[in-house]
Design an enzyme around this catalytic site. Sequence first.
Site, PDB file in Angstrom:
ATOM      1  CB  SER A 158      -0.853   0.088   1.367  1.00 16.94           C
ATOM      2  OG  SER A 158      -1.642   1.310   1.304  1.00 16.94           O
ATOM      3  CD  GLN A 170      -3.073   0.830  -2.873  1.00 17.21           C
ATOM      4  OE1 GLN A 170      -2.065   1.125  -1.790  1.00 17.21           O
ATOM      5  NE2 GLN A 170      -4.190   1.533  -2.832  1.00 17.21           N
ATOM      6  CE1 TYR A 182      -6.713   4.090  -1.633  1.00 13.64           C
ATOM      7  CE2 TYR A 182      -4.583   3.640  -0.682  1.00 13.64           C
ATOM      8  CZ  TYR A 182      -5.997   3.318  -0.564  1.00 13.64           C
ATOM      9  OH  TYR A 182      -6.663   2.382   0.107  1.00 13.64           O
ATOM     10  CB  THR A 218      -6.789   1.523  -4.630  1.00 15.26           C
ATOM     11  OG1 THR A 218      -5.874   0.254  -4.505  1.00 15.26           O
ATOM     12  CG2 THR A 218      -8.214   1.287  -3.693  1.00 15.26           C
ATOM     13  NE  ARG A 276     -14.280   2.064  10.311  1.00 12.59           N
ATOM     14  CZ  ARG A 276     -12.922   1.738  10.329  1.00 12.59           C
ATOM     15  NH1 ARG A 276     -12.100   1.957  11.406  1.00 12.59           N
ATOM     16  NH2 ARG A 276     -12.294   1.316   9.404  1.00 12.59           N
ATOM     17  CE  LYS A 332      -7.041  -4.559  -3.734  1.00 16.50           C
ATOM     18  NZ  LYS A 332      -8.089  -4.090  -2.560  1.00 16.50           N
ATOM     19  CG  HIS A 361     -11.186   0.472   0.363  1.00 10.33           C
ATOM     20  ND1 HIS A 361     -10.496   0.837  -0.735  1.00 10.33           N
ATOM     21  CD2 HIS A 361     -10.525   0.648   1.442  1.00 10.33           C
ATOM     22  CE1 HIS A 361      -9.492   1.346  -0.258  1.00 10.33           C
ATOM     23  NE2 HIS A 361      -9.496   1.296   1.022  1.00 10.33           N
ATOM     24  CG  ASP A 383     -10.230  -7.073  -2.769  1.00 13.65           C
ATOM     25  OD1 ASP A 383     -10.894  -6.595  -1.669  1.00 13.65           O
ATOM     26  OD2 ASP A 383      -9.909  -6.733  -3.685  1.00 13.65           O
ATOM     27  CB  ILE A 425     -11.012 -14.531   0.757  1.00 13.70           C
ATOM     28  CG1 ILE A 425     -11.894 -14.399  -0.583  1.00 13.70           C
ATOM     29  CG2 ILE A 425     -10.090 -15.976   0.461  1.00 13.70           C
ATOM     30  CD1 ILE A 425     -10.926 -13.985  -1.814  1.00 13.70           C
ATOM     31  NE  ARG A 426     -11.837 -13.165   7.543  1.00 12.42           N
ATOM     32  CZ  ARG A 426     -11.998 -12.037   6.774  1.00 12.42           C
ATOM     33  NH1 ARG A 426     -11.446 -12.068   5.240  1.00 12.42           N
ATOM     34  NH2 ARG A 426     -12.452 -10.866   7.107  1.00 12.42           N
ATOM     35  N   GLY A 466      -6.570  -9.841   3.048  1.00 11.47           N
ATOM     36  CA  GLY A 466      -6.156  -8.808   3.669  1.00 11.47           C
ATOM     37  C   GLY A 466      -6.303  -8.847   5.152  1.00 11.47           C
TER      38      GLY A 466
END
Length: 395
Positions: free
Chosen positions: A111, A131, A133, A159, A168, A258, A282, A313, A316-317, A336
């Site tokens: 990143s 990657q 920005y 990205t 949040r 991305k 994201h 992406d 995914i676990r 990630g």
Amino acid sequence: MGKKVPFSNLAEAEKLAKKRLPKAVWLAFKAGNEQGWTLDENIRAYSDLGFSPTVFDRPSRGKIDTKTKILGVDIDFPVIVSPVGAQAIHPDAEVAAARAAKRMGTAIGLSSYASSSIKDVTAANDNSFFQLYWVGTRDRIEARVEEARRSGAKALIVTLDWSFTPRRDWGVPPAPPMKMDLKTMMELAPHALSRPQWFSRYLKRGRIPELKVPNLFITPGDVPSFGTAWEEFVNTPTPTWEDVKWLRELWGGPFMIKGISTIKDAKLAVDMGADAISVSNHGGNNIDGTPSPIRFLPSIVDAVGSDIDVMVDGGIRRGSDVVKAMALGAKAVFIGRAYLYGLAVSGEDGVHKVLEIMRDGIEETMFGIGRDSIHDLSMDDLIILNRDFLVTPAR
């Protein structure tokens, strides 16, 4: 290297990471945007897909082909370490992840907001992607691109899906601290001291945790704080299609976009000459209420999959999730949070263990469904348990 790690699956790694990290650090990287609906949906969507195991047509053990090629790089299995910024999880950060990925024969994306420089990461793993920005002026962006080129990055990932919606709703920090002044350090000190093992890892290296982002230098050699780089980011005009086309031509090598969620954007990426796209929201940190990328994947593959490599992406676990994504048309996947759990628990060896779990899960699933190559996977290998699983982007 090769030390025993205290987990054998991702669920255990997640529990241990939560236990070992300071609460503020854990919540900052674990949380999704707003109420976290999309964060949960990213994982939940994989439960709407199942398999139909076979008993007579199984391949020979140890003969399953998981090798592929993405962005000009050959990898041993289709899982790549995703670029993740603002890490305060382990002092070795992305360099540890890069070494683990190299041991497993795969690549890493770094990143712009990483704690480690592109030069250090490419030294640890020569299959590294940078990657980017869109931050600052074209001159500053060009300087960063040239640094990535000099450092040996194999591909450039841009990205574009961050929507400046960091709210949040459930008591989670909206972002890493903008600056690490005395007041901020005093506020965070109880969190750090509550996890002495985590804090001591930094002290043993003669430093304290800090959020510096060496890849977003304003002038070469400068290492700005996260807050300084963030301020420049929010004050930079959103890139246009022409800006990204300029960036693609400036780089000249393998190039990925991305953050794709619509067929229209996927086709525009093809038109500008991108080599790959990643269908992504994201990690649940774009617009909350967005369905999981895996639901969009088949329609985007149908629209552009013959012209460009499509990755995915989010959520995914386990190795079986990777097989599901490949069956729906993905060329490879990024992980990630999954690797960050391992990094938080056991550094490089923890990341290596996570990647090993992923690889083994892919091979076990392939064996069970009777496929000896990831390149032969298709929707015929899946059972869609929810008839509303597939989502066609609105445009």
